[in-house]
Design an enzyme around this catalytic site. Structure first.
Site, mmCIF file in Angstrom:
data_model
loop_
_atom_site.group_PDB
_atom_site.id
_atom_site.type_symbol
_atom_site.label_atom_id
_atom_site.label_comp_id
_atom_site.label_asym_id
_atom_site.label_seq_id
_atom_site.Cartn_x
_atom_site.Cartn_y
_atom_site.Cartn_z
ATOM 1 N N HIS A 74 50.791 54.789 26.676
ATOM 2 C CA HIS A 74 51.992 54.031 27.003
ATOM 3 C C HIS A 74 53.024 54.982 27.607
ATOM 4 C CE1 HIS A 74 51.296 50.367 24.178
ATOM 5 N NE2 HIS A 74 50.162 50.823 24.651
ATOM 6 N N GLU A 127 56.143 55.716 26.781
ATOM 7 C CA GLU A 127 56.840 56.570 25.825
ATOM 8 C C GLU A 127 55.936 57.706 25.344
ATOM 9 O OE1 GLU A 127 58.554 52.384 25.467
ATOM 10 O OE2 GLU A 127 56.597 53.285 25.790
ATOM 11 N N SER A 158 61.758 47.315 26.203
ATOM 12 C CA SER A 158 61.809 47.420 24.746
ATOM 13 C C SER A 158 60.493 47.995 24.226
ATOM 14 C CB SER A 158 62.041 46.027 24.149
ATOM 15 O OG SER A 158 62.040 46.073 22.741
ATOM 16 N N CYS A 210 57.177 48.761 22.334
ATOM 17 C CA CYS A 210 56.258 48.005 21.479
ATOM 18 C C CYS A 210 56.224 48.649 20.091
ATOM 19 C CB CYS A 210 54.857 47.995 22.113
ATOM 20 S SG CYS A 210 54.046 49.612 22.082
ATOM 21 N N CYS A 222 54.935 52.293 20.153
ATOM 22 C CA CYS A 222 55.919 53.270 20.624
ATOM 23 C C CYS A 222 57.120 53.357 19.690
ATOM 24 C CB CYS A 222 56.331 52.941 22.049
ATOM 25 S SG CYS A 222 54.926 53.116 23.193
#
Length: 148
Positions: free
Chosen positions: A53, A55, A78, A80, A83
């Site tokens: 991901h 992040e 935002s 998940c 993350c």
């Protein structure tokens, strides 16, 4: 560095991901004084790695830090639960979010856990995700773990 300037770094990462045929989510990890520690984008599709991901990519690019409490994770969307867990696991002190209209992850939980959460509601981020979701619903559902 302003929050908007930090978000610009993450936004450019999201654009890179989109250009590569991936999911347009970007992130960056900054020090408290605005130094860019690392940036990245969602590369699940490109690398065939479901854990890659945005992040996570930014966190890995930043390398090992002695203390994460004073760092700021900036993300176009935002975060998940995966993350959000990364933010909590490493005690990242602040999260700056581009938008949460297209997806609401764990940012309320982060705020309740003492993380300083700022939501910018950036129109560029909203438009990029709205367009992507409309054009790639199956890929998006795979990314957020929704079975069709």
């Amino acid at each position: 560095m302003t929050p908007e300037a930090m978000l610009d770094v993450a936004y450019q990462e999201a654009r890179k991901g989109l250009a590569e045929g991936g999911i347009p989510i970007g992130a960056a990890l900054f020090s408290a004084d605005g130094e860019l520690l690392g940036s990245g984008h969602n590369r699940r599709v490109q690398q065939g790695d479901p854990s890659l991901h945005a992040e996570t990519d930014a966190f890995r690019a930043a390398g090992r830090q002695r203390d994460y409490r004073s760092t700021i994770m900036v993300t176009t969307l935002s975060p998940c639960w995966y993350c959000s867990g990364l933010v909590r696991q490493f005690n990242i002190g602040a999260v700056l979010i581009g938008e949460s209209r297209t997806f609401v992850g764990g940012h309320d939980w982060l705020a309740e856990s003492g993380v300083d959460v700022t939501l910018l509601d950036d129109e560029r981020c909203v438009a990029m995700m709205t367009d992507f979701i409309a054009e790639n619903p199956e890929l998006w559902n795979e990314d957020i773990g929704v079975a069709e």
